[in-house]
Design an enzyme around this catalytic site. Structure first.
Site, short mmCIF file in Angstrom:
data_model
loop_
_atom_site.label_atom_id
_atom_site.label_comp_id
_atom_site.label_asym_id
_atom_site.label_seq_id
_atom_site.Cartn_x
_atom_site.Cartn_y
_atom_site.Cartn_z
N TYR B 293 37.08 -20.63 60.07
CA TYR B 293 36.80 -20.89 58.65
C TYR B 293 37.02 -19.61 57.86
O TYR B 293 36.39 -18.58 58.13
CB TYR B 293 35.37 -21.38 58.51
CG TYR B 293 35.06 -22.08 57.22
CD1 TYR B 293 35.20 -23.47 57.12
CD2 TYR B 293 34.59 -21.39 56.11
CE1 TYR B 293 34.89 -24.14 55.94
CE2 TYR B 293 34.29 -22.05 54.93
CZ TYR B 293 34.44 -23.43 54.85
OH TYR B 293 34.12 -24.09 53.68
N TYR B 343 41.77 -25.43 50.33
CA TYR B 343 40.34 -25.34 50.57
C TYR B 343 39.75 -26.74 50.49
O TYR B 343 39.47 -27.25 49.41
CB TYR B 343 39.69 -24.43 49.52
CG TYR B 343 38.19 -24.37 49.56
CD1 TYR B 343 37.50 -23.85 50.66
CD2 TYR B 343 37.43 -24.83 48.49
CE1 TYR B 343 36.11 -23.78 50.68
CE2 TYR B 343 36.04 -24.77 48.49
CZ TYR B 343 35.39 -24.25 49.60
OH TYR B 343 34.02 -24.18 49.61
#
Lengths: 473, 389
Positions: B293, B343
Site C-alpha cells: 500500500y 488510488y
C-alpha cells in the site's frame, strides 16, 4: 468623505497629523524634586541612594503626568484613535514603549514636553483581531535642550466577535470534541495547567486519557500537573492543503514530556528550519478565541510572545491571560493592557542560563505594590487601583502600569550593574502583570552597550526589554 | 482450523480510473461489481454476499438492488479507511469457508477526486463525542488534519533514527511511476518522473513532497471470492487465498499511534505479516512480488521491514539497490501502485495481485507463484497472500 474607505481616511488624517509636527503637550507641574523621587524609589523598591542629585531616568514620563486633573489634555493621536474607534476598532493595547535619555535630570530642573504623531500602519492581522498600529512621540525639554524622548505604540483592533453559544462559536474553527473522559484536561488548559491522567489505583500516567487504566483496568482516576517541560520527539511542517484558521507553514510537534507521556501540539516561536528532534521545549497556553485555549510548545527558555504578536501560522494568536482583549476600550495613552507586535523586531533571544546571565529578581505584585507604584508614577487610571472597576472592564484584577514596568527594568539593571548609565529602554509589552502574581526579572548582558531583560509572570512574558547603555567614559 | 487454501478469488473487475467519473459512486460500485462477476463467469444471481469498507457510501443492499441480486446471506463492512482493503477479502473468505455464503463480492467505489477528497483538512471534527472523535480531538485543533501530515510525523522520526533522506522516499515514487508508465490503465501511463522531479515538487507537509503522496482518483474495483473448488471450475485461473489477516497494534489509533510505540515501526502491519506467513506456511523468500500500500512513500519502506524483506532501517538501501523495480529483488506494485495507477483505497492492488498470479498483468513478473498484498498503513490494516492454484 463619502466613498472614502477607513484606510484612506486614516492615512489622510495620519498625514495631516504628521505634517502638524511637534505640539506642546501638558505642562510638567513640578520641577524635578526629591519628594517625588523618594515616593517613586520607595514604591518600586529601588534602593534610591544614588538619586541624591539626579533623577531616575525611567521616571521621565512621571514629570509630565497630568494626575487627577479632570481636564487632562488628550494625546496627539486622539483623532486617529477616535476614528478607528468609530469604525469598530474598539480594542486597544499598548505594544511598545521606547525611552531615550539624552542625559540624567538634575533636581530642580523645570521641564516641558511636546508630542508629535508618528504614524499609523495597517491593517494588520493580529492575534487579537485586525488592527492598526498607531505611534506617537513625546519629547521632554529643559529650556530648549532636549533631555528625553519616548516612542509609544498601541494597537487599535477590531475585537473578534464573542460567541453567543458554545457551539455557535465563530472563533477558531478547529475545535476539539470534549467528553466526560477528557474534560479534566481542557478545564486544566483553561486554568493554565497541563494535566496528565493518572490511574488512582496503580499510578500509571497516560496521555491521551481514557476511562480505564490499560495496566490494571481500574476506572478510578485523577491527574497530575505536568512540569510543562519536554523534548521534541518528532515534528512536521505543514504547507498544504490550507487548514482553516491557520496560516502555513506551521509546525506540529510530538513532544515527549519529562513525565514520560507524549503530546501533540504546535511548536511556536521557532522558525521551521530551526526545529530539531531532541530540542527542549516548554508548554505555552495559547488562547485561540474566547472559549478555546490550546496547550502549545515553545523552545525552552524562549520568551513568550506578545498577545498581538504577528507571528505566522499557528503562532498568530494571543498567548496571554484572560481579560486583555476587553480591557481598555477607550483610546489614550493611559490605557494599559497587554499587547505588543512584531513590527519593530526586538531581538529577544534570552538565555538566562548563559554565562553572562544576570541573577533573577522576583517582585511580589501585592495589591499595595500595584497601587503604590501607580500613584508614585502619578497614574490614577482606575484599572491600577480599583479592583471592581478593573474586573468590570474585563480584567482579572488590577494590574501594573507601564511607567512602573519601565522603572522596574531600570531598577533591575542598575541593581546588578551599578556603574552603568542608561541611554534608553525599549520595551515590548506582553501579558498583563496582575496583582497577586509574581514578576520575575531575568537578564543577560549582550555587550558593553546593551542588556536584555525579560519580565515574566505566570501568564507568560509581561515585558521583553533591551536596555541601552551609555558609552563608558 | 485454518482459512488457508479454502477459498479463491475467481473474478476481478473495475471501472476506468479518472479524476472525474461523471457518475454516482453507487453506479461506479455497480459497474465494478458487474465487471468482476462477469470476469468470474458468474451472474449476479450467483452472488449471496457483499462486503465493503465502512467508509463506502454505497450500502450492500443498494448495490444488491442495482445488480439484481435476489438476496444476501452475508454482508459486512470493514473499518479504518484504506486499512480495510484486504480485510474485505478476509471477511468474504471467512464467510465462504464457513458456509455462511457461497459467492461474495468485495467492492470499493468512490469519487475521491471529484467528490469528497480525503486529503483536504476537515474544518472541524464533526465526529462528536465518539471514541474516534476523541482521537481526532488530540490532533485536529493543531491543524494536524491530513493523512499526509499524520504520516509525515512518522517519516521524520524514521529519517532521524535511520538516516533516511527525502531521496530515499523519492526513489519509491520514481519506481512506481516507472511501472505505471507502461500500464495503459494507469492514470500516469507514459508519464514517468525522475528523482529530480520528486525533489523539485512542492512541500505538502515536510518531510513529504507532493510526489511522496499518492494521487486522488475516481473509480471502483470489485473482487469475487468463492470456494477453491468452485473457482477451479470457473473460466479464469483461480487465485488461491493462502493467507488473509487483519491487524491492529498496541495502543492503536486511527493514524496517530504516536503515544507509546516506536514511530519507526508499524506494529499493525508486523502483526498482519506474521499471521500471513504463518497461515500460508511461507516466508519472505517465497514471494516473487509484492503489492504494498503506497498512499505515502515512507510507509513502503517501513512495510518492507515489517514484513521481513529486510532488517530495520535497511529498506532505504533495499530500494536504492533497485530492489522494488520490475527487474529487482522484489518487484513492488508492478501496476504502478496508487502513486502511479490509481488510488482506489488499495482494492486495485488486490486486482493486480490476482493478475500477477494468473500471469495476465501488463507488467508481468515472471514466475509469480505467491504474492503478498497489504492494505492501508498507519491505520489498523490487513493483508493477503495469494497463490497460483
Amino acid at each position: 468623505m463619502e466613498g472614502e474607505t477607513l484606510h484612506d481616511q486614516l492615512m489622510a488624517l495620519a498625514g495631516e497629523l504628521t505634517a502638524a509636527g511637534e505640539r506642546p503637550a501638558g505642562a510638567c507641574p513640578d520641577p524635578v524634586n526629591a519628594a517625588m523621587i523618594r515616593n517613586w524609589t520607595q514604591a518600586l523598591g529601588d534602593r534610591g541612594t544614588r538619586w541624591a542629585e539626579t533623577a531616575p531616568p525611567a521616571m521621565i514620563q512621571v514629570w509630565s503626568m497630568p494626575g487627577l486633573n479632570p481636564d487632562k489634555p488628550g494625546s496627539i493621536a486622539d483623532r486617529a484613535l477616535t476614528l478607528l474607534n468609530d469604525e469598530g476598532f474598539t480594542g486597544v493595547v499598548a505594544t511598545n514603549c521606547e525611552q531615550t535619555y539624552d542625559r540624567y535630570l538634575r533636581h530642580g530642573e523645570h521641564l516641558r514636553s511636546t508630542m508629535r504623531f508618528g504614524g499609523a500602519t495597517g491593517p494588520k492581522r493580529t492575534g487579537l483581531g485586525e488592527g492598526y498600529f498607531v505611534t506617537w512621540y513625546q519629547t521632554w525639554y529643559s529650556g530648549d535642550e532636549r533631555v528625553a524622548e519616548m516612542m509609544f505604540r498601541v494597537l487599535k483592533f477590531r475585537p473578534r466577535r464573542r460567541s453567543s453559544g458554545s457551539h455557535a462559536a465563530k472563533g477558531y474553527p478547529l475545535r476539539p470534541a470534549v467528553g466526560p473522559d477528557t474534560r479534566f484536561f481542557w478545564d486544566g488548559v483553561r486554568d493554565g495547567e497541563l494535566r496528565i491522567q493518572r490511574c488512582a489505583e496503580c499510578g500509571r500516567l497516560r496521555h491521551p486519557p481514557g476511562p480505564m487504566c490499560p495496566a490494571c483496568q481500574a476506572t478510578k482516576r485523577d491527574h497530575v500537573t505536568a512540569s510543562g517541560r519536554g523534548t521534541l520527539h518528532s515534528y512536521v511542517v505543514h504547507h498544504h492543503p490550507p487548514v482553516p484558521g491557520l496560516d502555513p507553514p506551521f509546525v506540529v510537534a510530538l513532544v515527549e514530556l519529562d513525565e514520560g507521556v507524549r503530546m501533540v501540539g504546535n511548536l511556536l516561536g521557532c522558525p521551521p528550519e530551526q526545529v530539531r528532534i531532541g530540542m527542549p521545549v516548554e508548554v505555552s497556553f495559547q488562547e485561540m478565541d474566547d472559549e478555546l485555549t490550546l496547550p502549545q510548545w515553545r523552545p525552552a527558555g524562549s520568551p513568550t510572545p506578545s498577545p498581538a504578536g504577528t507571528e505566522t501560522g499557528a503562532g498568530a494568536r494571543s498567548e496571554r491571560g484572560p481579560g486583555a482583549e476587553t480591557a481598555g476600550s477607550e483610546p489614550g495613552p493611559e490605557v494599559e493592557t497587554a499587547g505588543s507586535e512584531a513590527e519593530t523586531e526586538v531581538e529577544t533571544a534570552l538565555h538566562p542560563e548563559a554565562a553572562e546571565g544576570l541573577p533573577e529578581l522576583r517582585v511580589e505584585l501585592t495589591p499595595t505594590f500595584v497601587i503604590a507604584t501607580a500613584l508614585a508614577t502619578r497614574d490614577f487610571t482606575p484599572v491600577h487601583h480599583d479592583t471592581a472597576l478593573a474586573r468590570a472592564q474585563g480584567s482579572k484584577d488590577i494590574f501594573l502600569n507601564i511607567l512602573t514596568t519601565m522603572g522596574l527594568v531600570q531598577r533591575y539593571v542598575l541593581e546588578h550593574l551599578p556603574d552603568v548609565a542608561l541611554e534608553g529602554i525599549s520595551v515590548r509589552l506582553g501579558v498583563p502583570a496582575y496583582a497577586g502574581d509574581t514578576l520575575t526579572l531575568t537578564g543577560r548582558v549582550v555587550d558593553d552597550r546593551a542588556v536584555e531583560v525579560r519580565g515574566a509572570v505566570s501568564l507568560g512574558d509581561h515585558a521583553v526589554a533591551t536596555v541601552r547603555l551609555k558609552e563608558q567614559p | 482450523m485454518t482459512l488457508s487454501g479454502k477459498t479463491a478469488i475467481a473474478g476481478i473487475g473495475a471501472t476506468e480510473f479518472s479524476k472525474e467519473s461523471g457518475r454516482s459512486e453507487l453506479q461506479l460500485a455497480a459497474e465494478a461489481c458487474v465487471d468482476a462477476i462477469k470476469d468470474a463467469g458468474l451472474t449476479p444471481s450467483d452472488v449471496d454476499g457483499l462486503v465493503t469498507f465502512s467508509s463506502d457510501s454505497s450500502s450492500e443492499i443498494a448495490v444488491a438492488r442495482e445488480l439484481g441480486i435476489p438476496g444476501l446471506s452475508f454482508f459486512s463492512r470493514v473499518e479504518y479507511g484504506g486499512g480495510a482493503a484486504c480485510g474485505t477479502v478476509a471477511h468474504a473468505a471467512m464467510a465462504v469457508a464457513t458456509g455462511q455464503a457461497q459467492t461474495v463480492v468485495c467492492y470499493r467505489a468512490f469519487n475521491e477526486r471529484s467528490g469528497h477528497r480525503f486529503g483536504q483538512a476537515a474544518p472541524r471534527s464533526d465526529r462528536g463525542v465518539t471514541s474516534t472523535g476523541m482521537e481526532f480531538s488530540w490532533h485536529l485543533p493543531y491543524g494536524f488534519a491530513t493523512p499526509a501530515a499524520w504520516v509525515a510525523m512518522y517519516a521524520r522520526r524514521y529519517m532521524h533514527e535511520y538516516g533516511a533522506t527525502s531521496e530515499d522516499f523519492g526513489r519509491v515514487a520514481v519506481a512506481m511511476r516507472r511501472h505505471a508508465a507502461t500500464n495503459p490503465k494507469a492514470w500516469f501511463h507514459e508519464r514517468p518522473i525522475t528523482l529530480e522531479d520528486h525533489q523539485a515538487s512542492r512541500w505538502v507537509v515536510e518531510p513529504l513532497h507532493l510526489l511522496d503522496c499518492c494521487q486522488e482518483s475516481d473509480g471502483g474495483v470489485a473482487i469475487v471470492v468463492t470456494s477453491a473448488e468452485r473457482a477451479r471450475d470457473l473460466p479464469n485461473p483461480p487465485a488461491l487465498i493462502r493467507g488473509a489477516a487483519q491487524g491492529a497494534g498496541p495502543n492503536q489509533m486511527m493514524m496517530f499511534s504516536y503515544y507509546e510505540t516506536d514511530l519507526t515501526t508499524l506494529p499493525a502491519m508486523g502483526r498482519v505479516g506474521e499471521t500471513l506467513w504463518r497461515q500460508a506456511g511461507l516466508g519472505p523468500a517465497d514471494v516473487r512480488a509484492a503489492i504494498l500500500y503506497d498512499h505515502f512513500t515512507p510507509f513502503v519502506l517501513v512495510q518492507l521491514e515489517e514484513l521481513g524483506f529486510c532488517g530495520r532501517g535497511e529498506a532505504k538501501d533495499f530500494v536504492a539497490d533497485g530492489g522494488v523495480e520490475l527487474d529487482g529483488h522484489l518487484p513492488v506494485n508492478p501496476n504502478g501502485g496508487q502513486l502511479g495507477e490509481a488510488y482506489i483505497h488499495g482494492m486495485n492492488g488486490i486486482a493486480e495481485a490476482v493478475r500477477q498470479v494468473r500471469g495476465t498483468a501488463v507488467n508481468q513478473v515472471a514466475g509469480v507463484e505467491n504474492i503478498i498484498v497489504t492494505a492501508g498503513t498507519g491505520v489498523p490494516t490487513s493483508g493477503l497472500i495469494i497463490s497460483r492454484f
